[in-house]
Design an enzyme around this catalytic site. Structure first.
Site, PDB file in Angstrom:
ATOM      1  N   LYS A 233       0.826  -1.201   0.000  1.00 46.71           N
ATOM      2  CA  LYS A 233       0.000   0.000   0.000  1.00 46.71           C
ATOM      3  C   LYS A 233       0.861   1.253   0.000  1.00 46.71           C
ATOM      4  O   LYS A 233       0.629   2.195  -0.772  1.00 46.71           O
ATOM      5  CB  LYS A 233      -0.926  -0.023   1.219  1.00 46.71           C
ATOM      6  N   GLY A 284      17.855  -4.243  -6.269  1.00 49.08           N
ATOM      7  CA  GLY A 284      19.109  -4.872  -6.642  1.00 49.08           C
ATOM      8  C   GLY A 284      20.239  -3.909  -6.356  1.00 49.08           C
ATOM      9  O   GLY A 284      20.220  -3.196  -5.354  1.00 49.08           O
ATOM     10  N   CYS A 291      24.852   4.860 -20.116  1.00 48.68           N
ATOM     11  CA  CYS A 291      23.705   5.734 -20.374  1.00 48.68           C
ATOM     12  C   CYS A 291      23.136   6.389 -19.121  1.00 48.68           C
ATOM     13  O   CYS A 291      23.114   7.613 -19.015  1.00 48.68           O
ATOM     14  CB  CYS A 291      22.599   4.952 -21.079  1.00 48.68           C
TER      15      CYS A 291
END
Length: 466
Positions: A233, A284, A291
């Site tokens: 939520k 991660g 980029c």
């Protein structure tokens, strides 16, 4: 969490009849936006619903089939519910619990003085629910729907109900967390066509009750732990806030440059493979490569040059650096003198080292005199670095610092790295690395990428965000 098994109709004599072939009677505590909509919509599905609130005006309005808020189609549904004998309202929560099978809790959770969550309404509701359950012999399901910090349902509300009722959660009564994803203005429409239905549960009986309630609008209820449902939520709403802020910053940047921001975002949202998708949305390691870091810096620089304040964009680099620093602290805390790195390119399947975040970790360890050895399936000691160094000479301190020593750290034999290290840091999802780590017991493992779908439970395993 436990494996949820289909409900066994052979247990009919052991459970309330509504769990098998009748619609549950439902009490809804708190008749604000969520509670009023839930009352009306659940009654439209054939449930008898008792609305409960300490505000006598709301109780009178709901009881008369009038909506206490402005929301499309809400008053029509309430009027129909009262007419059909399915909707009633009261200020007596104990009586409502005794008279129903399931209680939805949608009380307010305002911000407290210290910026946290004010639990007073939840605590009051829990005490009344406990008193109601104490007088029942049937299995009653309590469903939290408020926005609350993870751990509140089981750590605060449930113990109060257990203490007051003298009964045990999961055995004598059920506890769930069922976040709502209703947008004001189209809340009724969202109820019938939910983006997802999430139910955090601790027992099979409650899970099956909730499945049956929502079967008419969603046959794919997502069952998870209560803590996960509580967190979902918050994460959903923070993500929505992030999207609004991001779009607004794009607008502030585009306007002085003479670019149509709406046209830009119309093109942006057409990419459902990367921009609007699960891609990039798994915890991660830090972002890197040729980029993302460069473009974030470029946009922040453009904004600065034209005097536009973009706090979200300008903070991305700082947040990314904080994640790298967290990995460095984890590595140093292990106290290892020889560290093995599994994957040094910015992502698997490439030999691109430009702004690979693990290089910042390696540089920090190297600077402290810690020996580092590394393996990468796409990089060898002879991989040329000159071009990459030139490209990031102003943007990758780690690669600059390691340019001379990195080739000597590389090993072509994976087993040499795995077996000879006191600490292993894995940065790539690679089947060979996953297989190698299965039997590692001699050293700690820091996992920066969630090498497997299910995080290992071994004492020597440490995930950066799990």
């Amino acid at each position: 969490m436990m494996d949820m098994q289909p409900f066994d109709t052979a247990l009919a004599t052991a459970v309330p009849l509504y769990e098998i072939n009748e619609k549950a009677a439902i009490s809804v505590v708190g008749l604000g936006y969520v509670g009023a909509v839930s009352t009306a919509c659940l009654s439209s599905l054939g449930h008898r619903v008792v609305g409960v609130d300490i505000d006598t005006l709301k109780v009178a309005q709901i009881g008369a089939g009038r909506s206490p808020i402005h929301e499309k189609d809400l008053e029509r549904l309430l009027t129909e519910g009262v007419r059909d004998g399915l909707v009633s309202a009261t200020d007596d929560l104990e009586a409502a619990v005794r008279d129903t099978d399931v209680t939805f809790v949608s009380v307010g959770t305002p911000t407290s003085a210290d910026g946290g969550c004010d639990y007073s309404y939840i605590e009051a509701a829990a005490r009344a629910i406990g008193k109601g359950i104490a007088e029942k012999s049937d299995f009653h399901v309590v469903v939290m729907r408020c926005s609350i910090p993870p751990g509140t349902t089981l750590g605060l509300m449930t113990p109060i109900i257990e203490e007051i009722s003298g009964k045990i959660a999961g055995t004598d009564f059920g506890v769930c967390f069922n976040p709502e994803f209703l947008r004001e203005g189209v809340a009724v429409e969202d109820f019938y066509a939910p983006p997802k239905t999430v139910v955090g549960v601790t027992d099979d009986r409650s899970a099956n009750v909730m499945r049956k309630i929502y079967a008419a609008v969603d046959d794919n209820v997502i069952l998870t732990s209560i803590e996960t449902a509580e967190m979902v939520k918050y994460v959903d709403n923070v993500w929505h806030a992030t999207k609004v802020t991001f779009a607004n910053e794009v607008g502030r940047l585009c306007k002085p440059l003479g670019v149509d921001s709406h046209e830009v975002m119309d093109v942006f949202v057409q990419d459902t493979k990367l921009n609007l998708s699960p891609y990039y949305l798994k915890p991660g390691f830090a972002f890197g490569g040729s980029c993302l870091p460069k473009e974030v810096r470029a946009v922040a620089h453009i904004a600065n040059e034209i005097g536009v304040d973009l706090p979200l964009v300008q903070s991305l680099g700082n947040s990314n650096r904080a994640h790298i620093d967290a990995a460095i602290r984890m590595a140093l805390d292990c106290g290892a003198k020889r560290v093995g790195i599994l994957g040094i390119a910015f992502k698997p399947g490439t030999d691109d080292l430009r702004e690979s975040p693990i290089l910042e970790v390696i540089a920090a360890l190297h600077e402290r005199g810690i020996e580092v050895v590394a393996h990468d399936s796409a990089i060898t000691p002879t991989t040329p670095l000159t071009g990459q160094l030139n490209y990031v000479r102003h943007g990758s301190p780690g690669l600059q610092a390691l340019a001379a020593s990195l080739p000597a750290m590389l090993r072509e034999d994976l087993s040499e790295v795995v077996e000879g290290s006191e600490l292993l840091i894995v940065t790539h999802r690679n089947p060979a690395y996953e297989a190698a780590l299965q039997t590692v017991e001699h050293c700690d493992v820091i996992d920066l990428v969630r090498i497997s779908d299910t995080a290992p439970q071994a004492q020597n395993y440490h995930g950066i965000g799990w």
